[in-house]
Write a protein that holds these residues in place. Structure first.
Motif, short mmCIF file in Angstrom:
data_model
loop_
_atom_site.label_atom_id
_atom_site.label_comp_id
_atom_site.label_asym_id
_atom_site.label_seq_id
_atom_site.Cartn_x
_atom_site.Cartn_y
_atom_site.Cartn_z
N GLN A 24 -10.60 2.98 -9.40
CA GLN A 24 -9.67 1.92 -10.01
C GLN A 24 -11.35 0.63 -9.89
O GLN A 24 -11.84 0.99 -9.34
CB GLN A 24 -9.19 1.21 -8.44
CG GLN A 24 -8.37 1.95 -8.61
CD GLN A 24 -7.54 1.61 -6.67
OE1 GLN A 24 -7.26 0.99 -6.44
NE2 GLN A 24 -6.84 2.73 -6.12
N ASN A 76 0.45 -1.39 -0.51
CA ASN A 76 -0.38 0.11 -0.05
C ASN A 76 0.67 0.98 -0.28
O ASN A 76 -0.11 2.64 -0.49
CB ASN A 76 -0.79 0.35 1.59
CG ASN A 76 -1.73 -1.49 1.44
OD1 ASN A 76 -2.33 -1.64 0.13
ND2 ASN A 76 -2.09 -1.69 2.29
N ARG A 90 -12.86 3.73 -0.95
CA ARG A 90 -11.57 3.34 -0.83
C ARG A 90 -11.18 3.37 -1.90
O ARG A 90 -9.56 4.48 -2.17
CB ARG A 90 -11.21 3.33 0.58
CG ARG A 90 -11.81 3.07 1.94
CD ARG A 90 -11.44 2.90 2.82
NE ARG A 90 -12.68 3.30 4.04
CZ ARG A 90 -11.81 4.27 4.46
NH1 ARG A 90 -10.57 5.50 4.28
NH2 ARG A 90 -12.22 4.92 6.17
N ARG A 91 -10.95 3.04 -3.30
CA ARG A 91 -11.04 2.48 -4.06
C ARG A 91 -11.34 2.98 -5.60
O ARG A 91 -11.33 2.77 -6.71
CB ARG A 91 -10.86 1.14 -4.35
CG ARG A 91 -10.66 0.47 -3.05
CD ARG A 91 -11.12 -1.01 -3.92
NE ARG A 91 -10.14 -1.94 -2.17
CZ ARG A 91 -10.75 -1.99 -1.04
NH1 ARG A 91 -11.62 -1.76 -0.98
NH2 ARG A 91 -9.90 -2.89 -0.24
N SER A 113 -16.07 0.90 0.49
CA SER A 113 -14.84 -0.50 -0.11
C SER A 113 -14.70 0.33 -1.44
O SER A 113 -13.90 0.88 -1.89
CB SER A 113 -15.48 -1.44 -0.04
OG SER A 113 -14.00 -2.85 -0.61
N VAL A 148 -12.64 -2.83 -8.99
CA VAL A 148 -12.46 -3.64 -7.96
C VAL A 148 -13.09 -4.77 -7.50
O VAL A 148 -14.55 -5.19 -8.32
CB VAL A 148 -13.18 -3.16 -6.69
CG1 VAL A 148 -12.88 -3.53 -4.91
CG2 VAL A 148 -13.13 -1.71 -6.28
#
Length: 126
Positions: A66, A14, A62-63, A59, A68
């Motif tokens: 992107q 990370n 937080r991404r 979830s 997921v």
């Protein structure tokens, strides 16, 4: 030698230590999620979410930007593959879309066929 000679796995993956504080307020376009108070709003209007929907949205946010994978969502929302099947993910995403995207021209939650899901800020996507 002082300190740790090698970074922890979480730091390598990370780029920051696992103990780093996570942001409590997440924003994607006009969608705001407050993980400290479990509040969600879109365009200033409150959205009532179940615990599962909240964890799934968190979830994704937080991404943000992107893709997921489904497996990541299952792990972060349900904890194991034994507790969730593909249909459960699809149903939860469907319910989340009804609450987050239904009354808005700009749809934030995207399905990336054969890969997973994404939440994207339309002003930053080309």
């Amino acid at each position: 030698m002082c300190g740790r000679p090698f970074p922890r796995a979480s730091e390598r993956v990370n780029g920051q230590p696992r103990s780093a504080p996570r942001p409590k307020l997440l924003r994607v376009d006009d969608l705001v999620l407050n993980s400290a108070t479990y509040d969600a709003t879109r365009a200033g209007k409150e959205i009532a979410l179940s615990q599962t929907e909240f964890r799934l949205l968190e979830s994704l946010m937080r991404r943000s930007g992107q893709i997921v994978p489904r497996s990541v969502l299952v792990h972060s929302v349900w904890g194991s593959h034994d507790k969730a099947d593909n249909n459960l993910i699809d149903v939860t995403i469907y319910q989340l879309r009804k609450k987050v995207d239904r009354d808005h021209k700009v749809k934030l939650i995207k399905t990336i066929r054969n890969l997973g899901y994404a939440i994207r800020n339309p002003t930053k996507v080309r």
